[in-house]
Design a protein around this motif. Structure first.
Motif, mmCIF file in Angstrom:
data_model
loop_
_atom_site.group_PDB
_atom_site.id
_atom_site.type_symbol
_atom_site.label_atom_id
_atom_site.label_comp_id
_atom_site.label_asym_id
_atom_site.label_seq_id
_atom_site.Cartn_x
_atom_site.Cartn_y
_atom_site.Cartn_z
ATOM 1 N N PRO A 41 0.830 -1.208 0.000
ATOM 2 C CA PRO A 41 0.000 0.000 0.000
ATOM 3 C C PRO A 41 0.867 1.262 0.000
ATOM 4 O O PRO A 41 1.722 1.430 0.872
ATOM 5 N N GLY A 42 0.648 2.108 -0.983
ATOM 6 C CA GLY A 42 1.390 3.348 -1.062
ATOM 7 C C GLY A 42 2.838 3.210 -1.454
ATOM 8 O O GLY A 42 3.614 4.167 -1.318
ATOM 9 N N LYS A 43 3.223 2.035 -1.925
ATOM 10 C CA LYS A 43 4.624 1.795 -2.279
ATOM 11 C C LYS A 43 4.753 1.471 -3.758
ATOM 12 O O LYS A 43 3.787 1.106 -4.414
ATOM 13 N N ASP A 90 5.236 -7.472 4.894
ATOM 14 C CA ASP A 90 5.165 -8.279 3.679
ATOM 15 C C ASP A 90 3.799 -8.149 2.993
ATOM 16 O O ASP A 90 3.598 -8.681 1.886
ATOM 17 N N THR A 91 2.873 -7.463 3.638
ATOM 18 C CA THR A 91 1.550 -7.256 3.054
ATOM 19 C C THR A 91 1.679 -6.509 1.734
ATOM 20 O O THR A 91 2.271 -5.438 1.662
#
Length: 118
Positions: A41-43, A90-91
């Motif tokens: 998320p956001g990466k 790791d999500t």
């Protein structure tokens, strides 16, 4: 037509394990280098692990080295990512990638969600 189909994602608690699979079709006798990428998320999307076309020779991101193992079964045209000791960081959505160097072309799967949470 080339297709990469991932499976095996899901929700797991921290410290748990998951195994992702990626079934490849449409390459014929060609065995491209195969990789797993992920995008949290956001990466930005980042390379997780690569396995060479002969199945010998692997590379891992430092963040997963010692915890994740990439492997391939050429008879089944499938690659795997065994993920152990999973952490919340790791999500991400995990993507299967195939790279044909001779034509400098990347192929992508649709992605599979991995969520590590208690």
């Amino acid at each position: 037509q080339v297709q990469l189909v991932e499976s095996g994602g899901g929700l797991v608690q921290p410290g748990g394990s998951l195994r992702l699979s990626c079934a490849a079709s449409g390459f014929g006798f060609i065995r491209p280098d195969m990789s797993w990428y992920r995008q949290g998320p956001g990466k930005e999307r980042e390379l997780v692990a690569t396995i060479r076309n002969g199945g010998i020779g692997t590379n891992y991101a430092s963040s997963v080295k010692g915890r994740f193992t990439i492997s391939r079964d050429n008879a089944k045209n499938t690659i795997y990512l065994q993920m152990n000791s999973l952490r919340p960081e790791d999500t991400a959505v995990y993507y299967c990638n195939a790279y044909r160097a001779v034509i400098n072309r990347n192929y992508w799967g649709q992605g599979t969600q991995v969520t590590v949470s208690s």
